[in-house]
Scaffold this motif. Structure first.
Motif, mmCIF file in Angstrom:
data_model
loop_
_atom_site.group_PDB
_atom_site.id
_atom_site.type_symbol
_atom_site.label_atom_id
_atom_site.label_comp_id
_atom_site.label_asym_id
_atom_site.label_seq_id
_atom_site.Cartn_x
_atom_site.Cartn_y
_atom_site.Cartn_z
ATOM 1 N N PHE A 358 -32.936 85.447 44.225
ATOM 2 C CA PHE A 358 -31.586 85.067 44.627
ATOM 3 C C PHE A 358 -30.639 86.200 44.260
ATOM 4 N N LEU A 359 -30.218 86.933 45.294
ATOM 5 C CA LEU A 359 -29.407 88.134 45.089
ATOM 6 C C LEU A 359 -28.220 88.142 46.047
ATOM 7 N N PRO A 360 -27.292 87.208 45.898
ATOM 8 C CA PRO A 360 -26.112 87.214 46.779
ATOM 9 C C PRO A 360 -25.302 88.488 46.585
ATOM 10 N N GLN A 361 -24.718 88.966 47.684
ATOM 11 C CA GLN A 361 -24.018 90.237 47.639
ATOM 12 C C GLN A 361 -22.544 90.057 47.938
ATOM 13 N N ASP A 362 -21.757 90.960 47.386
ATOM 14 C CA ASP A 362 -20.316 90.938 47.590
ATOM 15 C C ASP A 362 -20.006 91.548 48.950
ATOM 16 N N LEU A 363 -19.591 90.694 49.879
ATOM 17 C CA LEU A 363 -19.294 91.147 51.234
ATOM 18 C C LEU A 363 -17.811 91.415 51.440
ATOM 19 N N GLY A 364 -17.053 91.330 50.367
ATOM 20 C CA GLY A 364 -15.619 91.555 50.479
ATOM 21 C C GLY A 364 -14.858 90.341 50.943
#
Length: 372
Positions: A358-364
């Protein structure tokens, strides 16, 4: 998959509709014109395994490739099965012989597909050695149906040959990854250590040849969006150069292409992951916000309800095109929705989704996301 962005939900639905319209016993290219099982099917394999329990059908298609190859002297054409071969035997289509079983094993954990097709996969690897002893492949179609800078440029060619990248570069990168995969699979099948070592040595030779021939050291680029993205995801780039190449890729998109993609059949599945993996998820997400050509919002503004083969062949005045309006290969990026927007990824060291990351990313931006 669903989220709080209506556009992304619509794009998701159109991708599913497009693939379902084209999969009738085999992964076909379009439902109305050729209806052929083109071997570029490996480009959409990862997207497919995120959506459907399709393993048995893909296994049957892999067998179709083998039996069709038997009729052609042991090597595949561009289509299997089919009423025709499909132009010439393009190496970057035939490499499906290795890469489609690889993805099937990675996503199901079932080694039987490798056991059953190992000899055929080795034969294609040996074919690569024969035609590209130094590791650089010729005789390839390349990043088919990529997007030229303007709509007008697209009509200067009658086929889908790439505007932005060199077919030999992308084909050689596929060759490298296929060879690297063969080394992993040889270990899975408990082949002799020397066989594993031979594949590993060959893969490294190919990787070094690609860097020597195509990498521009001062500019930190392999030239195009597709070539840079493939080099990053496949591991072609030397480790010490990877972040710089990713930074250059992001810079080229933002400043060199006004925030737009220009990739085709090969590049679409790599571009967004290559950006996200190296800290540029905002640039990846930004391409889905663009409303002008080339973008998916532009395509929808022209009335699209499925994914087009090549939006650059669309005539916005007369609302006509010479290309297919239902073509799955341009949607090969869609597993990025799960991997980066959703943050759910498989652990490649444990095939078959035995372990999830589980590696959610910062999409702004913030989005409500659900998936199952």
């Amino acid at each position: 998959f669903s989220c709080s962005d209506p556009f992304l939900n619509k794009l998701h639905e159109c991708i599913l509709w497009t693939y379902e319209a084209n999969f009738v016993g085999l992964p076909a290219d379009c439902p109305h014109r050729e209806k052929c099982g083109w071997l570029d099917a490996y480009n959409t394999a990862e997207m497919v395994y995120h959506h459907w329990d399709i393993s048995s059908s893909i296994g049957k298609y892999i067998e179709d490739i083998r039996t069709s190859s038997d009729l052609l002297g042991g090597l595949p054409g561009n289509i299997a099965p089919g009423r025709r071969n499909g132009m010439f035997e393009a190496f970057d289509w035939g490499i499906c012989t290795i890469l489609l079983p690889w993805y099937k094993y990675q996503y199901t954990g079932d080694r039987r597909i490798i056991e059953e097709h190992w000899d055929h996969m080795v034969r294609y690897f040996e074919f690569g050695e024969e035609i590209a002893p130094e590791g650089i492949v010729s005789g390839a179609l390349g990043d088919w149906c990529d997007q030229p800078a303007t709509l007008e440029l697209s009509f200067t060619r009658v086929d889908g040959s790439p505007f932005n990248s060199h077919p030999a570069t992308t084909a050689s990168m596929h060759y490298f990854f296929a060879t690297k995969s063969m080394a992993v699979l040889a270990k899975v099948l408990e082949k002799d250590k020397q066989i594993v070592a031979d594949f590993e040595e060959r893969a490294e030779k190919i990787r070094q040849a690609i860097n020597k021939t195509y990498f521009h050291q001062r500019a930190m680029t392999f030239n195009s969006q597709t070539e840079n993205a493939m080099a990053l995801i496949y591991g072609v780039v030397d480790p010490e150069n990877r972040q710089a190449v990713a930074d250059r890729l992001a810079e080229e998109i933002v400043h060199g292409n006004s925030g737009h993609f220009n990739v085709g059949a090969h590049g679409a599945g790599f571009l967004y992951h290559a950006l996200s993996d190296y800290g540029h998820a905002d640039v990846a997400m930004g391409m889905f916000v663009k409303e002008t050509y080339p973008s998916y919002r532009y395509m929808f503004s022209q009335g699209a309800t499925s994914i087009w083969e090549n939006m650059s062949r669309w005539d916005p005045v007369n609302k006509t095109t010479t290309k297919s309006l239902s073509h799955p290969f341009q949607s090969s990026f869609h597993h990025w929705f799960y991997n980066s927007i959703g943050g759910v990824q498989r652990d490649p060291s444990q095939p078959g989704f035995k372990k999830l990351l589980f590696l959610p990313q910062d999409l702004g931006i913030y989005r409500l996301i659900t998936y199952r």
